[in-house]
Design an enzyme around this catalytic site. Structure first.
Site, PDB file in Angstrom:
ATOM      1  N   ALA A 240      28.441 120.925 -16.754  1.00  0.00           N
ATOM      2  CA  ALA A 240      28.862 119.528 -16.580  1.00  0.00           C
ATOM      3  C   ALA A 240      29.704 119.345 -15.313  1.00  0.00           C
ATOM      4  CB  ALA A 240      29.631 119.065 -17.811  1.00  0.00           C
ATOM      5  N   HIS A 241      30.087 118.085 -15.079  1.00  0.00           N
ATOM      6  CA  HIS A 241      30.799 117.729 -13.842  1.00  0.00           C
ATOM      7  C   HIS A 241      32.167 118.404 -13.755  1.00  0.00           C
ATOM      8  CE1 HIS A 241      33.367 114.807 -16.017  1.00  0.00           C
ATOM      9  NE2 HIS A 241      32.271 114.573 -16.726  1.00  0.00           N
ATOM     10  N   ASN A 242      32.490 118.836 -12.535  1.00  0.00           N
ATOM     11  CA  ASN A 242      33.788 119.423 -12.182  1.00  0.00           C
ATOM     12  C   ASN A 242      34.068 120.775 -12.842  1.00  0.00           C
ATOM     13  OD1 ASN A 242      34.389 116.200 -11.907  1.00  0.00           O
ATOM     14  ND2 ASN A 242      35.517 117.391 -10.392  1.00  0.00           N
TER      15      ASN A 242
END
Length: 345
Positions: A240-242
């Site tokens: 997922a993001h980051n």
């Protein structure tokens, strides 16, 4: 293409026992070897097959002494397993050796391309893309604007790489993977309807990273989702993001890692592991398959279960888990006995 036993011996720095000119054109398992194939023997369990295999050349340890006649040519090396692995790598490089541009394809005039490239049919390369030397991009792949791909990287068929993604040297991305799609960012408004939060960051993949088929790595909301040097990701993984994954970490299939989690170096994840967001997992952590991680993990831990905790503690507890029905039955029986004694008194 065919190779002789003597040519292979040169590659592996080994000694030929038998026909120096014996030719092979493929690799095989020792128990399934056919004429014209090369195989190896390192596990003693498979020793009987060396006397029955139809393979033309067998790589063996220098210490191997046959107990009876062998029809195959032997290639003796210091370590048969490592030498065969080296040969597999050489064979794979040979099979993937491609250059040139197939038609049709699209390359933006603003793209910067290195030497000795392979561009497959129906590849799209967007504006301001930078591609290094010896890169291979197989058919039906999409390379978005401002993407960078380092030397010697391979992008297999049907990969989608979104804008601003940075990919290092000697990386391999397998078919169906999506790099840089939007992270899962939505926020409810006063009506309870979800509005998309723009994802304006990017993905950074450092050198020597392998990414399996149909794996997805989301772009950051802000900043970068980062996959450090030497990371190996299996098929069908969701990052997922980051998220940040530390160097030389390996993760098996169907694992999902939620947003903003930081994973350390030299970790090992089994298949189907689930990790919640916004936690930190230390260096050298080993996670058993199908574990669920719901809190941060310190360095050097081995964990298991859902929620995941220390491995040996889980195994001790499991003895009680599986015996719970028996324990409940014993407690019920004891309670009945106590009631009888009370009623008798």
């Amino acid at each position: 293409m065919k190779f002789t036993a003597s040519q292979i011996a040169e590659i592996l720095e080994g000694e030929v026992v038998g026909n120096l000119q014996e030719e092979v054109s493929t690799l095989s398992k020792i128990e399934e070897g056919e004429k014209g194939s090369l195989t190896f023997l390192s596990n003693p369990k498979y020793t009987p097959y060396i006397y029955t295999t139809n393979a033309s050349v067998v790589v063996v340890d220098k210490t191997f002494v046959p107990e009876k006649e062998i029809s195959a040519t032997l290639l003796k090396v210091d370590n048969a397993y490592k030498s065969f692995s080296k040969l597999l790598e050489f064979y794979n490089q040979f099979k993937l050796a491609k250059e040139g541009r197939e038609e049709p394809h699209f390359i933006s005039e603003t793209a910067s391309l290195g030497d000795n490239l392979y561009i497959g049919a129906f590849v799209y390369i967007g504006e301001n893309v930078k591609i290094g030397n010896n890169v291979k991009i197989y058919p039906n792949s999409y390379i978005g604007n401002d993407v960078e791909i380092g030397d010697d990287s391979v992008i297999f068929s049907g990969v989608n790489i979104y804008y601003d993604t940075k990919i290092g040297k000697n990386c391999m991305i397998n078919s169906g993977s999506v790099i840089g799609a939007d992270g899962f960012g939505f926020t409810p408004d006063e009506k309870g309807e979800y509005k998309k939060v723009p994802q304006i960051g990017n993905v950074i993949i450092e050198d020597n990273v392998d990414i399996g088929a149909c794996t997805t790595i989301d772009r950051a909301t802000l900043g970068s989702t980062i996959i450090r040097k030497g990371v190996k990701l299996d098929n069908q993984i969701q990052i997922a993001h980051n998220v940040t994954i530390g160097k030389n970490t390996v993760i098996a299939s169907q694992t999902g890692i939620a947003g903003s989690t930081k994973i350390g170096e030299n970790c090992m994840f089994g298949g189907q592991v689930g990790v919640i967001g916004h936690i930190t997992i230390g260096d050298n952590v080993k996670v058993q398959a199908q574990s669920g991680i719901i809190k941060s993990v310190k360095d050097n831990q081995v964990i298991k279960g859902t929620p995941a905790y220390e491995y040996s503690g889980f195994n001790k507890s499991y003895v009680y888990f599986k015996n719970l029905p028996k324990l409940v039955a014993r407690i019920d029986a004891l309670e009945k006995e106590l009631k009888k004694e009370k009623s008798n008194n």
